[in-house]
Design a protein around this motif. Structure first.
Motif, mmCIF file in Angstrom:
data_model
loop_
_atom_site.group_PDB
_atom_site.id
_atom_site.type_symbol
_atom_site.label_atom_id
_atom_site.label_comp_id
_atom_site.label_asym_id
_atom_site.label_seq_id
_atom_site.Cartn_x
_atom_site.Cartn_y
_atom_site.Cartn_z
ATOM 1 N N HIS A 1 0.881 -1.222 -0.258
ATOM 2 C CA HIS A 1 -0.009 -0.101 0.053
ATOM 3 C C HIS A 1 0.843 1.181 -0.174
ATOM 4 N N LEU A 2 2.080 1.088 0.338
ATOM 5 C CA LEU A 2 2.964 2.182 0.335
ATOM 6 C C LEU A 2 4.351 1.911 -0.377
ATOM 7 N N ASP A 3 4.865 2.415 -1.133
ATOM 8 C CA ASP A 3 6.006 2.047 -1.750
ATOM 9 C C ASP A 3 6.890 3.000 -2.158
ATOM 10 N N LEU A 4 8.143 2.870 -1.636
ATOM 11 C CA LEU A 4 9.087 3.983 -1.824
ATOM 12 C C LEU A 4 9.417 4.406 -3.280
ATOM 13 N N ALA A 5 9.647 3.618 -4.259
ATOM 14 C CA ALA A 5 9.845 4.198 -5.387
ATOM 15 C C ALA A 5 8.669 4.739 -6.088
ATOM 16 N N THR A 6 7.461 4.289 -5.817
ATOM 17 C CA THR A 6 6.396 4.989 -6.408
ATOM 18 C C THR A 6 6.260 6.588 -5.761
ATOM 19 N N VAL A 7 6.215 6.586 -4.334
ATOM 20 C CA VAL A 7 6.231 7.478 -3.901
ATOM 21 C C VAL A 7 7.137 8.751 -4.170
ATOM 22 N N ARG A 8 8.309 8.486 -4.456
ATOM 23 C CA ARG A 8 9.495 9.283 -4.879
ATOM 24 C C ARG A 8 9.264 9.773 -6.213
ATOM 25 N N GLU A 9 8.741 8.858 -7.131
ATOM 26 C CA GLU A 9 8.332 9.370 -8.377
ATOM 27 C C GLU A 9 7.032 10.204 -8.332
ATOM 28 N N LEU A 10 6.115 9.972 -7.522
ATOM 29 C CA LEU A 10 4.924 10.921 -7.392
ATOM 30 C C LEU A 10 5.368 12.260 -6.871
ATOM 31 N N THR A 11 6.376 12.260 -6.017
ATOM 32 C CA THR A 11 6.700 13.556 -5.614
ATOM 33 C C THR A 11 7.473 14.185 -6.398
ATOM 34 N N ALA A 12 8.002 13.497 -7.375
ATOM 35 C CA ALA A 12 8.851 14.441 -8.464
ATOM 36 C C ALA A 12 7.806 14.756 -9.539
ATOM 37 N N ARG A 13 6.742 14.060 -9.965
ATOM 38 C CA ARG A 13 6.107 14.313 -11.059
ATOM 39 C C ARG A 13 4.510 14.945 -10.791
ATOM 40 N N GLN A 14 4.064 15.067 -9.558
ATOM 41 C CA GLN A 14 3.032 15.735 -9.110
ATOM 42 C C GLN A 14 3.301 16.774 -8.120
ATOM 43 N N SER A 15 2.233 17.651 -7.732
ATOM 44 C CA SER A 15 2.394 18.660 -6.804
ATOM 45 C C SER A 15 1.147 18.192 -5.628
ATOM 46 N N ALA A 16 0.297 17.173 -5.773
ATOM 47 C CA ALA A 16 -0.752 16.939 -5.015
ATOM 48 C C ALA A 16 -0.006 16.597 -3.575
ATOM 49 N N PRO A 17 -0.807 16.819 -2.593
ATOM 50 C CA PRO A 17 -0.539 16.500 -0.948
ATOM 51 C C PRO A 17 -0.767 14.892 -0.775
ATOM 52 N N PHE A 18 0.114 14.578 0.180
ATOM 53 C CA PHE A 18 0.028 13.008 0.414
ATOM 54 C C PHE A 18 -0.834 13.249 1.776
ATOM 55 N N VAL A 19 -1.991 12.462 1.980
ATOM 56 C CA VAL A 19 -2.845 12.372 3.147
ATOM 57 C C VAL A 19 -2.825 11.277 3.749
ATOM 58 N N VAL A 20 -2.738 10.999 4.929
ATOM 59 C CA VAL A 20 -2.091 9.755 5.380
ATOM 60 C C VAL A 20 -2.415 9.817 6.740
ATOM 61 N N PRO A 21 -2.551 8.566 7.564
ATOM 62 C CA PRO A 21 -2.925 8.251 8.976
ATOM 63 C C PRO A 21 -1.622 8.979 9.757
ATOM 64 N N LEU A 22 -1.835 9.091 10.916
ATOM 65 C CA LEU A 22 -0.755 9.478 11.985
ATOM 66 C C LEU A 22 0.375 8.685 12.051
ATOM 67 N N GLY A 23 1.605 9.272 11.857
ATOM 68 C CA GLY A 23 2.748 8.420 11.955
ATOM 69 C C GLY A 23 3.396 8.135 10.485
ATOM 70 N N VAL A 24 2.353 8.053 9.566
ATOM 71 C CA VAL A 24 2.884 7.716 8.109
ATOM 72 C C VAL A 24 3.941 8.895 7.498
ATOM 73 N N GLY A 25 3.530 9.835 7.871
ATOM 74 C CA GLY A 25 4.453 10.892 7.555
ATOM 75 C C GLY A 25 5.876 10.837 7.636
ATOM 76 N N ALA A 26 6.420 10.144 8.774
ATOM 77 C CA ALA A 26 7.456 9.921 9.136
ATOM 78 C C ALA A 26 8.297 9.050 7.741
ATOM 79 N N HIS A 27 7.739 8.266 7.295
ATOM 80 C CA HIS A 27 8.331 7.498 6.100
ATOM 81 C C HIS A 27 8.411 8.222 5.004
ATOM 82 N N LEU A 28 7.421 9.308 4.760
ATOM 83 C CA LEU A 28 7.346 10.129 3.418
ATOM 84 C C LEU A 28 8.411 11.382 4.017
#
Length: 382
Positions: A181-208
């Motif tokens: 459900h949460l993938d490092l490579a996918t997050v990195r590419e979406l961070t680079a290609r998109q400007s949308a916020p990541f809306v996550v449960p408490l604590g998951v922001g530490a990974h991001l």
């Protein structure tokens, strides 16, 4: 000086070759594991840890399920391990899973703010098009759902589109921090290609945060908290599950999600066992135009953290759902049941209980008000 005997030379050469092989094995292991530490993510520290400690869901150092939840299963018994190794289940399709490429859709047309669209990309990755906004759920585009790019459950089908082919997103929603459900490579590419916020449960922001997502693009929510994105309310709601990317469990929260516009509503289970919270969510936030229901990766050894298909239908009814679309199946082999068992069972139960069902192919866009008839497409490849 006496020349070494041939036996001594052979033993010396053998020791050198053994040492070289050992070094090569260690080097190979290091190469395989090179991406693991980063993929494990971050830990709660500072203000993030203080906020987690204030959560009603956080007790004695970890997040917990509601008090009414059934306990989770313990360590798998020998019969489960034996079944994992020697079981006869057909856990992969016989031929290629059919993929579709969703047609490009502009959300500025006459029907953009009334038509509700769902695109299932496989497993739990879904695009929700609601009232002119796009919300991407649990995107995983990597070949494996694992901390390693070379070891772990491998995809049974390719993503129907590349990440660079996704439309502009308004929000990226994460249900919990498990690798499928949460993938490092996918997050990195979406961070680079998109400007949308990541809306996550408490604590998951530490990974991001550890993976380089800017702080202003990380929105962390506790259950019952919400965040507005262009008029669409994203509400974190309870689920019965657990979290963890390494040896430590439950250091971050897990969540289901309500996606609510002014006129349309969507519910996404994330991963969860069946529990009384669905009826409560339905009473507070329902009815829903469509529910996205987890149906795969169940087993008698963990009945409280993943729903069986029949329970997913019960949850859909508790939620006061309209159309039901099953997710969390077909893409990764994560349990002992047959590959097609989840969808066969959900189809039968939906018919028995008169529930509207759509089973899209990966990449197929479903218009919620005019869904395609269920045609059993998976049976041709099962």
């Amino acid at each position: 000086m006496t020349a070494p005997e041939s036996g001594d030379l052979e033993r010396s050469l053998g020791r050198r070759m053994s040492g070289a092989a050992g070094l090569a094995a260690l080097a190979g292991l290091a190469w395989v594991a090179r991406d693991v530490p980063l993929a494990l993510g971050g830990r709660l520290v500072g203000a993030r840890a203080e906020r987690a400690a204030r959560s009603p869901q956080f007790r004695d150092g970890t997040f917990r399920n509601p008090a009414s939840s059934r306990p989770m299963a313990g360590t798998p018994d020998r019969s489960l391990i034996r079944e994992l190794i020697f079981g006869k289940q057909k856990r992969r399709p016989s031929s290629a899973v059919p993929l579709l490429r969703p047609a490009e859709r502009h959300l500025d047309g006459d029907d953009a703010h009334t038509e509700l669209g769902i695109v299932w990309y496989g497993h739990a990755s879904v695009l929700v098009e609601i009232e002119g906004r796009r919300v991407l759920l649990d995107p995983v585009w990597s070949e494996r759902c694992s901390p390693s790019a070379t070891v772990g459950p491998k995809r049974l089908h390719e993503p129907p589109v590349r990440l660079d082919e996704l439309p502009r997103l308004d929000a990226i929603l994460i249900s919990h921090d498990h690798y499928d459900h949460l993938d490092l490579a996918t997050v990195r590419e979406l961070t680079a290609r998109q400007s949308a916020p990541f809306v996550v449960p408490l604590g998951v922001g530490a990974h991001l945060d550890r993976w380089g997502v800017p702080a202003d693009r990380i929105i962390e929510l506790d259950w019952s908290e919400s965040h507005d994105v262009g008029g669409i309310e994203l509400i974190a709601t309870p689920a019965q599950h657990f979290s963890g990317r390494g040896l430590r469990r439950d250091g971050t929260l897990w969540s289901s999600w309500v996606i609510a516009g002014a006129h349309r509503k969507v519910f996404y289970t994330g991963d969860s066992g069946y529990f009384p919270g669905y009826a409560q969510i339905g009473a507070e936030h329902g009815p829903f135009d469509v529910t996205l229901m987890q149906i795969g990766a169940y087993d008698r050894a963990w009945p409280s953290i993943h729903m069986f298909p029949e329970e997913a239908v019960s949850a859909h009814l508790d939620l006061r759902g309209g159309l039901m679309i099953p997710v969390h199946w077909a893409t990764f082999n994560l349990a002992l049941h047959d590959w097609s068992d989840p969808v066969n069972r959900i189809w039968a139960e939906a018919k028995n209980r008169d529930v509207r069902l759509a089973v899209p192919r990966p990449g197929e866009r479903v218009v919620v008000d005019d869904p395609p008839a269920v045609d059993g497409w998976w049976q041709a490849v099962a």
